[in-house]
Design an enzyme around this catalytic site. Structure first.
Site, PDB file in Angstrom:
ATOM      1  N   ALA A   1      12.966  10.836  32.850  1.00  0.00           N
ATOM      2  CA  ALA A   1      13.547  10.716  34.308  1.00  0.00           C
ATOM      3  C   ALA A   1      13.011   9.692  35.159  1.00  0.00           C
ATOM      4  O   ALA A   1      13.564   8.921  35.885  1.00  0.00           O
ATOM      5  CB  ALA A   1      13.841  12.232  34.754  1.00  0.00           C
TER       6      ALA A   1
ATOM      7  N   GLU B   1     -10.432  15.102  37.871  1.00  0.00           N
ATOM      8  CA  GLU B   1     -10.124  15.153  39.215  1.00  0.00           C
ATOM      9  C   GLU B   1     -10.430  16.422  39.948  1.00  0.00           C
ATOM     10  O   GLU B   1      -9.942  17.415  39.398  1.00  0.00           O
ATOM     11  CB  GLU B   1      -8.638  14.895  39.484  1.00  0.00           C
ATOM     12  CG  GLU B   1      -8.108  13.339  38.667  1.00  0.00           C
ATOM     13  CD  GLU B   1      -6.460  13.194  38.624  1.00  0.00           C
ATOM     14  OE1 GLU B   1      -6.054  12.204  38.314  1.00  0.00           O
ATOM     15  OE2 GLU B   1      -5.953  14.310  38.929  1.00  0.00           O
TER      16      GLU B   1
ATOM     17  N   ALA C   1       0.619   8.627  35.510  1.00  0.00           N
ATOM     18  CA  ALA C   1       0.985   9.705  34.713  1.00  0.00           C
ATOM     19  C   ALA C   1      -0.205  10.718  34.481  1.00  0.00           C
ATOM     20  O   ALA C   1      -0.154  11.726  35.374  1.00  0.00           O
ATOM     21  CB  ALA C   1       1.303   9.109  33.272  1.00  0.00           C
ATOM     22  N   ARG C   2      -1.053  10.556  33.536  1.00  0.00           N
ATOM     23  CA  ARG C   2      -2.353  11.214  33.719  1.00  0.00           C
ATOM     24  C   ARG C   2      -3.726  10.406  33.191  1.00  0.00           C
ATOM     25  O   ARG C   2      -3.457   9.583  32.450  1.00  0.00           O
ATOM     26  CB  ARG C   2      -2.025  12.322  32.269  1.00  0.00           C
ATOM     27  CG  ARG C   2      -1.249  13.452  32.839  1.00  0.00           C
ATOM     28  CD  ARG C   2      -2.075  14.268  33.698  1.00  0.00           C
ATOM     29  NE  ARG C   2      -1.349  15.707  34.004  1.00  0.00           N
ATOM     30  CZ  ARG C   2      -0.427  15.681  34.955  1.00  0.00           C
ATOM     31  NH1 ARG C   2      -0.107  14.736  35.892  1.00  0.00           N
ATOM     32  NH2 ARG C   2       0.132  16.642  35.193  1.00  0.00           N
TER      33      ARG C   2
ATOM     34  N   HIS D   1      -4.272  10.469  43.254  1.00  0.00           N
ATOM     35  CA  HIS D   1      -3.343  11.278  42.618  1.00  0.00           C
ATOM     36  C   HIS D   1      -2.293  11.865  43.569  1.00  0.00           C
ATOM     37  O   HIS D   1      -1.972  13.013  43.721  1.00  0.00           O
ATOM     38  CB  HIS D   1      -3.973  12.539  41.824  1.00  0.00           C
ATOM     39  CG  HIS D   1      -3.204  13.104  40.813  1.00  0.00           C
ATOM     40  ND1 HIS D   1      -3.557  13.416  39.796  1.00  0.00           N
ATOM     41  CD2 HIS D   1      -1.640  13.264  40.644  1.00  0.00           C
ATOM     42  CE1 HIS D   1      -2.557  13.904  38.903  1.00  0.00           C
ATOM     43  NE2 HIS D   1      -1.338  13.798  39.371  1.00  0.00           N
TER      44      HIS D   1
ATOM     45  N   ALA E   1       0.718  10.107  43.990  1.00  0.00           N
ATOM     46  CA  ALA E   1       2.300   9.283  43.817  1.00  0.00           C
ATOM     47  C   ALA E   1       3.431  10.420  43.768  1.00  0.00           C
ATOM     48  O   ALA E   1       4.507   9.968  44.189  1.00  0.00           O
ATOM     49  CB  ALA E   1       1.994   8.619  42.462  1.00  0.00           C
TER      50      ALA E   1
END
Length: 313
Positions: free
Chosen positions: A156, A258, A228-229, A279, A281
């Protein structure tokens, strides 16, 4: 049946959280250290966590736990093999960051392709006053229109990024786990794209997916975006690539650990053309409220006997 709900890290969600539609006791903690978790979840039937890990050694001490409601999409903090084997339901949040994360990706593309940070910093240092003409060209500026965006992970969020990028006149190269007529392989994306954005989960298969070899295969003018990660990209390899001019820039919203309390190589301010954001976004006010509402919807659905957004091993 009355449920006991415990939110282990409420501080991670800046939104209103409505009450579930069933009898319950609710306790929340701003944050929870790993050593706090067992004591805080004693007697709880429903645990809410965003980033507090729940591994086997913890879960086996919590016999009353029936549902782990993850207040995020990523579920790498959960021992899913244990939960699946022991009848603990896990739910997560889906399709809530459909505006905020793609907008963050586009913002990073603009900032890096147009070298905005370098130009702003140079003006602050007095470079403009020293120029011999009305402007200067210390850093290259590239158009976004007509450039090629490589999207690795076409769920998505990847599709939402593509919609915005197409409106800007970008061409698309797409890779996804689901086969399709327009899917290309990752080496092709790395070789041909001007911008590569990563939008896939961290798994054993995606850990260090992008390393020194992959970075070396990219265009010297290319930029890499990871919202993403942390861990999908080898951070040492990225730092070396940026210092060596192997690629032109990178925008990262995630790190391997993190918060990076022990530091991180990507926080070195001498690395050129690197933008790191903390982090965030996903974290527009609108998106966080959608997340909070969906979180309670997931819990209500579970208690009503129709669980949704299920995650298994």
């Amino acid at each position: 049946m009355s449920h006991k709900i415990v939110f282990l890290d409420r501080e991670t969600l800046d939104a209103n959280l409505r009450k579930p539609n069933f009898p319950h006791d609710y306790v929340e903690y701003a944050q929870s250290a790993p050593t706090d978790v067992v004591e805080r979840l004693k007697g709880a039937t429903i645990a809410i966590t965003n980033k507090v890990p729940l591994r086997e050694e913890t879960l086996k001490q919590l016999p009353d736990l029936k549902l782990i409601a993850v207040a995020a999409t990523g579920t790498d903090v959960i021992d899913k093999a244990y939960t699946t084997a022991n009848g603990i339901t896990v739910s997560n949040i889906r399709n809530y960051a459909f505006n905020t994360l793609p907008e963050h990706v586009i913002a990073l593309i603009f900032a890096l392709r147009r070298n905005l940070v370098n130009y702003v910093d140079s003006v602050r240092r007095g470079r403009w006053q020293e120029a011999n003409q009305f402007c200067y060209f210390d850093y290259p500026i590239y158009d976004i229109s007509g450039s090629t965006l490589g999207i690795i992970g076409y769920g998505a969020l990847g599709k939402s990024i593509a919609t915005r990028a197409e409106a800007l006149g970008m061409k698309m190269l797409i890779n996804d786990v689901v086969p399709g007529p327009n899917i290309v392989d990752i080496p092709t994306i790395l070789r041909e794209a001007d911008v590569v954005t990563l939008n896939l989960p961290l798994t054993p298969q995606t850990k260090n997916l992008i390393g020194a070899k992959e970075l070396a295969s990219m265009k010297k003018t290319a930029i890499l975006i990871n919202t993403a990660r942390g861990g999908i990209v080898d951070e040492q390899a990225l730092a070396d690539a940026l210092r060596g001019g192997v690629i032109a820039g990178a925008g990262f919203d995630v790190l391997t650990v993190e918060p990076p309390k022990q530091g991180n190589i990507l926080l070195d301010p001498t690395i050129p053309n690197l933008i790191v954001t903390p982090h965030v976004a996903w974290a527009s006010k609108e998106a966080m409220q959608v997340l909070a509402d969906q979180l309670v919807d997931n819990i209500d659905a579970f208690v009503a006997g129709a669980p949704r957004n299920l995650v298994t091993a």
